[in-house]
Design a protein around this motif. Sequence first.
Motif, PDB file in Angstrom:
ATOM      1  N   GLU A 135       8.119  43.270  59.785  1.00 13.14           N
ATOM      2  CA  GLU A 135       8.898  44.395  60.324  1.00 13.14           C
ATOM      3  C   GLU A 135      10.111  43.886  61.092  1.00 13.14           C
ATOM      4  O   GLU A 135      11.217  44.447  60.975  1.00 13.14           O
ATOM      5  CB  GLU A 135       8.019  45.247  61.242  1.00 13.14           C
ATOM      6  CG  GLU A 135       6.954  46.060  60.503  1.00 13.14           C
ATOM      7  CD  GLU A 135       5.967  46.702  61.458  1.00 13.14           C
ATOM      8  OE1 GLU A 135       6.041  46.412  62.672  1.00 13.14           O
ATOM      9  OE2 GLU A 135       5.108  47.469  60.985  1.00 13.14           O
ATOM     10  N   MET A 136       9.920  42.822  61.867  1.00 12.40           N
ATOM     11  CA  MET A 136      11.034  42.254  62.617  1.00 12.40           C
ATOM     12  C   MET A 136      12.048  41.596  61.681  1.00 12.40           C
ATOM     13  O   MET A 136      13.264  41.712  61.879  1.00 12.40           O
ATOM     14  CB  MET A 136      10.504  41.246  63.639  1.00 12.40           C
ATOM     15  CG  MET A 136       9.601  41.859  64.690  1.00 12.40           C
ATOM     16  SD  MET A 136       9.050  40.669  65.946  1.00 12.40           S
ATOM     17  CE  MET A 136      10.576  40.408  66.874  1.00 12.40           C
ATOM     18  N   VAL A 137      11.551  40.925  60.643  1.00 10.52           N
ATOM     19  CA  VAL A 137      12.451  40.316  59.662  1.00 10.52           C
ATOM     20  C   VAL A 137      13.276  41.387  58.963  1.00 10.52           C
ATOM     21  O   VAL A 137      14.490  41.231  58.766  1.00 10.52           O
ATOM     22  CB  VAL A 137      11.650  39.489  58.643  1.00 10.52           C
ATOM     23  CG1 VAL A 137      12.540  39.055  57.481  1.00 10.52           C
ATOM     24  CG2 VAL A 137      11.028  38.269  59.306  1.00 10.52           C
ATOM     25  N   LYS A 138      12.630  42.495  58.589  1.00  9.44           N
ATOM     26  CA  LYS A 138      13.340  43.563  57.877  1.00  9.44           C
ATOM     27  C   LYS A 138      14.504  44.088  58.711  1.00  9.44           C
ATOM     28  O   LYS A 138      15.606  44.310  58.189  1.00  9.44           O
ATOM     29  CB  LYS A 138      12.374  44.694  57.525  1.00  9.44           C
ATOM     30  CG  LYS A 138      13.041  45.861  56.809  1.00  9.44           C
ATOM     31  CD  LYS A 138      12.026  46.918  56.404  1.00  9.44           C
ATOM     32  CE  LYS A 138      12.704  48.094  55.701  1.00  9.44           C
ATOM     33  NZ  LYS A 138      11.728  49.102  55.235  1.00  9.44           N
ATOM     34  N   LYS A 139      14.277  44.286  59.991  1.00  9.50           N
ATOM     35  CA  LYS A 139      15.343  44.801  60.850  1.00  9.50           C
ATOM     36  C   LYS A 139      16.522  43.838  60.864  1.00  9.50           C
ATOM     37  O   LYS A 139      17.688  44.266  60.840  1.00  9.50           O
ATOM     38  CB  LYS A 139      14.809  45.022  62.269  1.00  9.50           C
ATOM     39  CG  LYS A 139      15.822  45.676  63.197  1.00  9.50           C
ATOM     40  CD  LYS A 139      15.205  46.010  64.551  1.00  9.50           C
ATOM     41  CE  LYS A 139      16.230  46.675  65.465  1.00  9.50           C
ATOM     42  NZ  LYS A 139      15.651  46.992  66.795  1.00  9.50           N
ATOM     43  N   GLY A 140      16.220  42.542  60.899  1.00 14.13           N
ATOM     44  CA  GLY A 140      17.293  41.562  60.886  1.00 14.13           C
ATOM     45  C   GLY A 140      18.008  41.503  59.554  1.00 14.13           C
ATOM     46  O   GLY A 140      19.240  41.490  59.488  1.00 14.13           O
ATOM     47  N   MET A 141      17.255  41.496  58.460  1.00  5.23           N
ATOM     48  CA  MET A 141      17.857  41.333  57.151  1.00  5.23           C
ATOM     49  C   MET A 141      18.618  42.579  56.704  1.00  5.23           C
ATOM     50  O   MET A 141      19.571  42.484  55.928  1.00  5.23           O
ATOM     51  CB  MET A 141      16.789  40.965  56.125  1.00  5.23           C
ATOM     52  CG  MET A 141      16.070  39.652  56.413  1.00  5.23           C
ATOM     53  SD  MET A 141      17.178  38.240  56.641  1.00  5.23           S
ATOM     54  CE  MET A 141      17.675  37.932  54.957  1.00  5.23           C
ATOM     55  N   GLN A 142      18.218  43.749  57.184  1.00  9.90           N
ATOM     56  CA  GLN A 142      18.993  44.955  56.872  1.00  9.90           C
ATOM     57  C   GLN A 142      20.412  44.861  57.415  1.00  9.90           C
ATOM     58  O   GLN A 142      21.349  45.399  56.821  1.00  9.90           O
ATOM     59  CB  GLN A 142      18.293  46.184  57.459  1.00  9.90           C
ATOM     60  CG  GLN A 142      17.115  46.682  56.637  1.00  9.90           C
ATOM     61  CD  GLN A 142      16.408  47.853  57.294  1.00  9.90           C
ATOM     62  OE1 GLN A 142      16.217  47.866  58.517  1.00  9.90           O
ATOM     63  NE2 GLN A 142      16.014  48.827  56.494  1.00  9.90           N
ATOM     64  N   SER A 143      20.566  44.162  58.531  1.00  3.57           N
ATOM     65  CA  SER A 143      21.884  44.074  59.162  1.00  3.57           C
ATOM     66  C   SER A 143      22.860  43.234  58.352  1.00  3.57           C
ATOM     67  O   SER A 143      24.077  43.309  58.575  1.00  3.57           O
ATOM     68  CB  SER A 143      21.754  43.503  60.579  1.00  3.57           C
ATOM     69  OG  SER A 143      21.388  42.128  60.543  1.00  3.57           O
ATOM     70  N   VAL A 144      22.351  42.418  57.401  1.00  8.34           N
ATOM     71  CA  VAL A 144      23.232  41.591  56.579  1.00  8.34           C
ATOM     72  C   VAL A 144      23.199  42.026  55.117  1.00  8.34           C
ATOM     73  O   VAL A 144      23.703  41.323  54.238  1.00  8.34           O
ATOM     74  CB  VAL A 144      22.864  40.091  56.704  1.00  8.34           C
ATOM     75  CG1 VAL A 144      23.133  39.604  58.115  1.00  8.34           C
ATOM     76  CG2 VAL A 144      21.417  39.832  56.307  1.00  8.34           C
TER      77      VAL A 144
END
Length: 227
Positions: A135-144
């Motif tokens: 879930e934390m990775v998804k939030k980060g990767m959505q930003s790029v």
Amino acid sequence: GTLGQIIQVDPMPGHASAMEDGAREHLEWYTGAGGGTWEWRAFEIVMGERTGQYMWGTFGHNYADFDTPDVDQLASKASIDRNIAPHVQDVMVSLVNLRPDLSILVENAPPMPMYEVITFKLNNGMNDEFEHFLEMVKKGMQSVGATYNVFQYAQGGPGNTWVVSIPHANFASMGGMGDDGFQTLMEQVHGELGAAAAQDMFDRAVASMSSDVFAFRPDLSVNLAPT
């Protein structure tokens, strides 16, 4: 539906070409006399621990679909036994569950030429911990603007195992951001303490991980959706 059936095939040494020819014969029966309507995507594993193996997958199903498959199973088995089995030394059939809540999906995306497939084997009892990490990775990767699918093995496969499948146009696009870039991104999105907490979750949850490169094989696929 979110279920997929995957069939992983390991050809006998020196039999890859004959296995491919046999697969074409079976798929000709499947879409012809068999009347098969499911989409099957084929992949050849070209890099990693499973290099030389093949995988077929049909996705977007519910459990009930496998109670009423699209072709007669006895006739299908006869075609497989005749055309493919003589060239295969090992096969594994599994169900995997797509996790849209943890994936970054592109709706109705056509198959890409390559996929980086990362497999995570978890320690017992660590599914929730790993989900929170993703879930934390998804939030980060959505930003790029990244895209990837997250699958969890359901039936017939290794336990406590998750797969992240990342589409690529070619090898050049696999360079990515690297470990340092990923860490920097996580710190930008979650702060230093949050990024450290995510790394700690990963370290506790994951027993081992491996990476393979899958090449899409349209010539061994059937019933592909029009693009």
